[in-house]
Scaffold this motif. Sequence first.
Motif, mmCIF file in Angstrom:
data_model
loop_
_atom_site.group_PDB
_atom_site.id
_atom_site.type_symbol
_atom_site.label_atom_id
_atom_site.label_comp_id
_atom_site.label_asym_id
_atom_site.label_seq_id
_atom_site.Cartn_x
_atom_site.Cartn_y
_atom_site.Cartn_z
ATOM 1 N N ILE A 172 7.660 5.011 6.987
ATOM 2 C CA ILE A 172 9.151 4.750 7.272
ATOM 3 C C ILE A 172 9.675 3.367 7.514
ATOM 4 O O ILE A 172 9.023 2.645 7.996
ATOM 5 N N GLY A 173 11.244 2.918 7.118
ATOM 6 C CA GLY A 173 11.524 1.823 7.214
ATOM 7 C C GLY A 173 12.317 1.713 8.593
ATOM 8 O O GLY A 173 12.531 2.704 9.376
ATOM 9 N N ASP A 174 12.561 0.402 8.951
ATOM 10 C CA ASP A 174 13.192 -0.002 10.052
ATOM 11 C C ASP A 174 14.490 1.059 10.204
ATOM 12 O O ASP A 174 14.705 1.718 11.430
ATOM 13 N N ASN A 233 -1.101 14.404 15.184
ATOM 14 C CA ASN A 233 -2.169 13.377 14.815
ATOM 15 C C ASN A 233 -1.970 12.741 13.097
ATOM 16 O O ASN A 233 -2.032 13.060 12.186
ATOM 17 N N VAL A 234 -0.730 11.848 13.744
ATOM 18 C CA VAL A 234 -0.388 11.166 12.245
ATOM 19 C C VAL A 234 -0.247 9.524 12.548
ATOM 20 O O VAL A 234 -0.035 9.044 13.657
ATOM 21 N N THR A 235 -0.787 9.069 11.456
ATOM 22 C CA THR A 235 -0.718 7.417 11.209
ATOM 23 C C THR A 235 0.496 6.977 10.816
ATOM 24 O O THR A 235 0.983 7.410 9.640
ATOM 25 N N ILE A 236 1.537 6.314 11.574
ATOM 26 C CA ILE A 236 2.785 5.901 10.992
ATOM 27 C C ILE A 236 2.950 4.449 10.509
ATOM 28 O O ILE A 236 2.480 3.431 11.286
ATOM 29 N N LEU A 237 3.211 4.314 9.271
ATOM 30 C CA LEU A 237 3.680 2.964 9.047
ATOM 31 C C LEU A 237 5.003 2.615 9.317
ATOM 32 O O LEU A 237 5.980 2.962 8.567
ATOM 33 N N LEU A 238 5.639 1.793 10.087
ATOM 34 C CA LEU A 238 6.804 1.707 10.132
ATOM 35 C C LEU A 238 7.169 0.024 9.543
ATOM 36 O O LEU A 238 6.575 -0.844 10.232
ATOM 37 N N LEU A 239 7.673 0.135 8.634
ATOM 38 C CA LEU A 239 7.971 -0.984 7.846
ATOM 39 C C LEU A 239 9.215 -1.720 8.198
ATOM 40 O O LEU A 239 10.230 -1.526 7.769
ATOM 41 N N ASP A 240 9.189 -2.544 9.212
ATOM 42 C CA ASP A 240 10.256 -3.422 9.649
ATOM 43 C C ASP A 240 10.517 -4.505 8.932
ATOM 44 O O ASP A 240 9.828 -5.523 9.113
ATOM 45 N N ASN A 241 11.393 -4.428 7.998
ATOM 46 C CA ASN A 241 11.923 -5.661 7.283
ATOM 47 C C ASN A 241 13.046 -6.483 7.917
ATOM 48 O O ASN A 241 13.825 -7.166 7.118
#
Lengths: 626, 197
Positions: free
Chosen positions: A425-427, A447-455
Amino acid sequence: MSIAESVLTETRQFISGNMAVAQAARDAQVKVAAAYPGTPSTEILEYIAEFPDIYSEWSINEKVSLEVTIGASMAGSRALCAMKHVGMNVASDAFMTQTLIGAVGGLVIVVADDVGLSSSQNEQDSRYWGRFAHLPVLEPSDAQEAYDYTRAAFSISEQYEVPVIVRLTTRICHVKGVVINSPAESHETSGFVKDPARLVMVPGNAKNRIPMMMARDIELKHFSEESYLNTLEQGEDKSVGFVTSGAAYYHVKEAFPNAPVLKLGFSHPAPIEKIRDFSQSVEKLVVIEEVEPLLETELRAANVEVYGKDIVPRIGELSPPVIQPVVNKLLDKTGQYDNIIPAQDIFPRPPTMCVACPHLGIYYCLSHIKNTIIAGDIGCYTLGAGHPWNALDTCISMGASLSVAQGIDKGRSEADKNKNVLAVIGDSTFLHMGMQGLLDITYNKGNVTILLLDNRAVGMTGGQNAPSSGINLQGEETTQVDFRKLCEALGVKPERIHEVNPYEMPTLFKALRSEVKIKEPSVIITNQPCVLTERYSKLPPLKVEDDKCTGCGNCLDVGCPAITVTRRETVVKPNGKEKELAFVQIDTAACTGCDLCTKPCAPDAIVPAYNSAQGNAQIIDAVEVK
Amino acid sequence: MKTDVTNIMVCGIGGQGVMTAADILATTALDLGYDVKKTEVAGMAQRGGVVTSHVRFGEKVFSPSIAPGEADLILAFEPAEALRWSTHMRQEGMIMVNSYAQLPPVVSIGLFDYPDDPFKQLEDKGLNAHQFDAGHAAIELGDRRLVNSIMLGAIADHLPFPAETLEHHLLARFSAKGEKIVDMNRKAFSLGRNAFS
Ligand SMILES: Cc1ncc(C[n+]2csc(CCOP(=O)(O)OP(=O)(O)O)c2C)c(N)n1
Ligand code: SF4
Ligand code: SF4
Ligand code: SF4
């Protein structure tokens, strides 16, 4: 003085529908304007932000933007809220109750439909909301009307104490035409007046507002029957007449210049009696509306005989070549569009991520991790579902990645026992509607690994600012959200939160590999800016040394559009198997030296394009792209 | 059917200045007193997508879009795009093509093929097609972004209005950016114009 100056003046301009709405807001003395970006409506607020007398903001999401403008209206001021069609789904909770309160200061909601889905997750006909919430709908047909109708919407809003929907489509938002402004008006406000029976919507009060809403429906219906916004244009050829609205009006005029047309600027509530009278003056009556058969259904229910979506396509944008042949068929006539040749079938140009986009490294890593189910979200990173990464498995609505991942985790069957569930998910999307999903995961022991794409930006809609930028709509500095603290506050353990530079792929890989193994929620936050923003700084470009390039094609897996194939070869390996080689080059004029592509290049064939003495001076290089 | 509306279509890919070129054509037509409409559907333009812009001008313009078979002039910034949109040409219209090809990743990696000699295909259709390498010319002049000024120059003598008025509006767009930029664009415009006057 040049001729141009004599033709175009400050009040006679060549502008888009979005700009026209912004100027109408200015001239109507709007005090507060709010929006969350979304194509095709984004520019409305960007233009409004240039007018210092209007308070304008990028809100956190559409519901918030609507509520901000509702508050301003309650305070007695004029307010405008703009959004793309799907934004209304988010705003609808406030919207559906606000109709019972009505407007105090003029309240206009501009909704832009992406007819034909050029950049949206679905297609919706926002005119439905007028029916659903008992609110009037205005439909401009071009930029001039976008201006005029937005002005008119404020007077109607105050006259009937009702929020007004101005429904736009892409062909209004982004089409430029000549627009003449009318003189600005002054707007007096009485200020906030306490009135709990009206403003406090508890059951007892809300119940009492329903008769008001019904009475208002009738008044608006009368208005519609008489309104100057619904105009009959006479035509000589009475074999067919049209009822139409919005962009479709001009398509009808183009395709049938001699036909009588009843143009609905105030399309809901529809002037049914006016249309009934009109139907009697023509041999056949055709409703041309985008997208759903709304008016058509209402006319049939009122026993007015019409043609509509039974002959006009329901799918795709309307245009003269779409409308004319189907109506001509009804009339047994021929016309200039009968033998239209479809556009030639040529390769597509699907949107790519930008050269050096910080998301590239993430997707390279994700595409190299096995045994995953990756729930995606909406933003530039949705492109990760496509080539060369194929690293997204779902995409629905803003913020859904986290909650969908939670559901996939909890709903997994035996077959998926060993899969790792991730969410990307993005910022801006996280702040829009993703935070709730994260809280749901932590609260419910997911139990989820979250990628938080903060651009630090809303990349998808053009790099607008957001709370992650620390800069507001006006470009002023403001508080910047601290994602680490936010995630911690939402229940993620501090040791499960990692901040990584997405250009450092080895670190990213390591973080990913270890976090997916741990059976609790973790968040990996990336921290490099969108290349469209001022925060991004370019580095000297790279090039490929032809004699070192083995044609392995590994660098292509990064997906940077500055890397292109120059030559393909099929070779036979010692074990007899065939192998496809792809030799590449880097477009040095486009490359910004992010260094991502050097990582998978074993023979170190990717090197600086210029030695440092030459510097960056000759960045423009003749590169034959074909 | 020739109506009194002139239809110009500008096509290419994101980042080539398609919108700007169309905008300049539109302002020129406005300046000369025409009613003008211009579509601005950019979609995913900034990320390499297909971009088309329609400019329609005349006494009174209704629909903003040019229907297939009705473009009087197509200004194509890329050969495959020229071919893609050639169905919008009026048989007696003219198509001006920048021969500098640009391959999207899906072609580059072999998922799709680039059409064989798009320009020849245009000629085979019997269209009044012209081409030259505005891409390289722009690089030689010192900036890829000059492509649109060169292309506007190339059609300048084939429009229903004086080339000078178009040039005036082109340069006016850059006047805020300083004399140097204006000069580069003036050169680019002349280069295109000399190639096809
Ligand atoms: C409800 C809704 N509102 C707005 C949009 C338009 N929109 C699409 S993605 C996006 C935000 C993207 O920002 P971010 O999540 O930061 O990702 P980025 O594009 O920067 O990678 C927006 C506003 C939408 N699709 N749906
Ligand atoms: S706009 Fe920003 S986030 Fe989107 S692809 Fe380009 S660099 Fe990436
Ligand atoms: S270094 Fe490689 S990945 Fe980065 S911008 Fe240049 S070509 Fe693209
Ligand atoms: S990774 Fe290196 S060797 Fe392989 S194709 Fe790319 S540049 Fe050539």
